[in-house]
Design a protein around this motif. Sequence first.
Motif, PDB file in Angstrom:
ATOM      1  N   ALA A 138      14.784   0.255 -51.909  1.00 50.40           N
ATOM      2  CA  ALA A 138      13.352   0.550 -52.020  1.00 50.40           C
ATOM      3  C   ALA A 138      12.581  -0.210 -50.968  1.00 50.40           C
ATOM      4  N   THR A 139      12.947  -1.479 -50.811  1.00 49.30           N
ATOM      5  CA  THR A 139      12.246  -2.308 -49.809  1.00 49.30           C
ATOM      6  C   THR A 139      12.489  -1.779 -48.406  1.00 49.30           C
ATOM      7  N   ARG A 140      13.770  -1.360 -48.128  1.00 51.79           N
ATOM      8  CA  ARG A 140      14.098  -0.818 -46.797  1.00 51.79           C
ATOM      9  C   ARG A 140      13.276   0.434 -46.520  1.00 51.79           C
ATOM     10  N   GLY A 141      13.043   1.278 -47.505  1.00 52.44           N
ATOM     11  CA  GLY A 141      12.276   2.508 -47.313  1.00 52.44           C
ATOM     12  C   GLY A 141      10.836   2.221 -46.955  1.00 52.44           C
ATOM     13  N   VAL A 142      10.260   1.227 -47.606  1.00 53.29           N
ATOM     14  CA  VAL A 142       8.855   0.870 -47.319  1.00 53.29           C
ATOM     15  C   VAL A 142       8.716   0.369 -45.906  1.00 53.29           C
ATOM     16  N   VAL A 143       9.677  -0.473 -45.460  1.00 47.27           N
ATOM     17  CA  VAL A 143       9.631  -1.022 -44.098  1.00 47.27           C
ATOM     18  C   VAL A 143       9.725   0.082 -43.059  1.00 47.27           C
TER      19      VAL A 143
ATOM     20  N   ALA B 102       8.875   3.209 -43.418  1.00 48.85           N
ATOM     21  CA  ALA B 102       7.642   4.011 -43.444  1.00 48.85           C
ATOM     22  C   ALA B 102       6.543   3.325 -42.666  1.00 48.85           C
ATOM     23  N   ILE B 103       6.415   1.999 -42.872  1.00 49.56           N
ATOM     24  CA  ILE B 103       5.387   1.246 -42.132  1.00 49.56           C
ATOM     25  C   ILE B 103       5.661   1.297 -40.638  1.00 49.56           C
TER      26      ILE B 103
END
Length: 216
Positions: A4-9, A11-12
């Motif tokens: 989940a954290t990797r996906g947010v990074v 996207a940013i």
Amino acid sequence: MNAATRGVVLAIAAVILGVIILGQGFGDDSPSLQSVGSSDGTSDDGAADDGTSDDGAADDGTSDDDGAADDGTSDDGAADDTGADDGAASDDAGGDDIIDPDDTSDDGAPDILHPTAEVRVLVANGTTVAGAAGATREQLVTSQGYNGLAPTNTTSAVDESAIYYVPGYELDARQIAQLLNASPQSVQAMPADPPVEDLAEAHVLVVLGPDLVQSS
């Protein structure tokens, strides 16, 4: 780092990259969106600006209205290569000043000057001064060698002198007029009814009037 954290990074990172790309695309060096025509040499209507005139004809030195090449021709298409208005070369020939030996007088006879001995001259006195015709005849015969006929009188008195000539003897009559100091206007073609009783086949008839008799 979980998924989940990797996906947010990611996207940013994608958003930041997109902002950078968009920023470069709208820099000062890019053409203005308000420009109507492109800067690639096309005209206002989108056609390529290839040197043609407004009506689409190539601007190749042709005239403004008929498209014909401006090659020095006149308005009517004739080559403008002469100085004369009618297209004929101006040679400034002085032909009018040259006496043509084949010229003819007003009566159609050859206009030549005959030897004086061949010119029969009849002198007629049109005044009341006795002996005027004989004196004038003597002058023409003795000093100039004319073939003088017997002097005579006119059928009636005259107001002015006249020198008449038959066809072909106009120049001889004019020469005699000069010798007698007669007016050039006095030289005339022989009338159908000469002012003498007998012309005696004369080539030139000298009618003496008061102007010539008084000066003699």
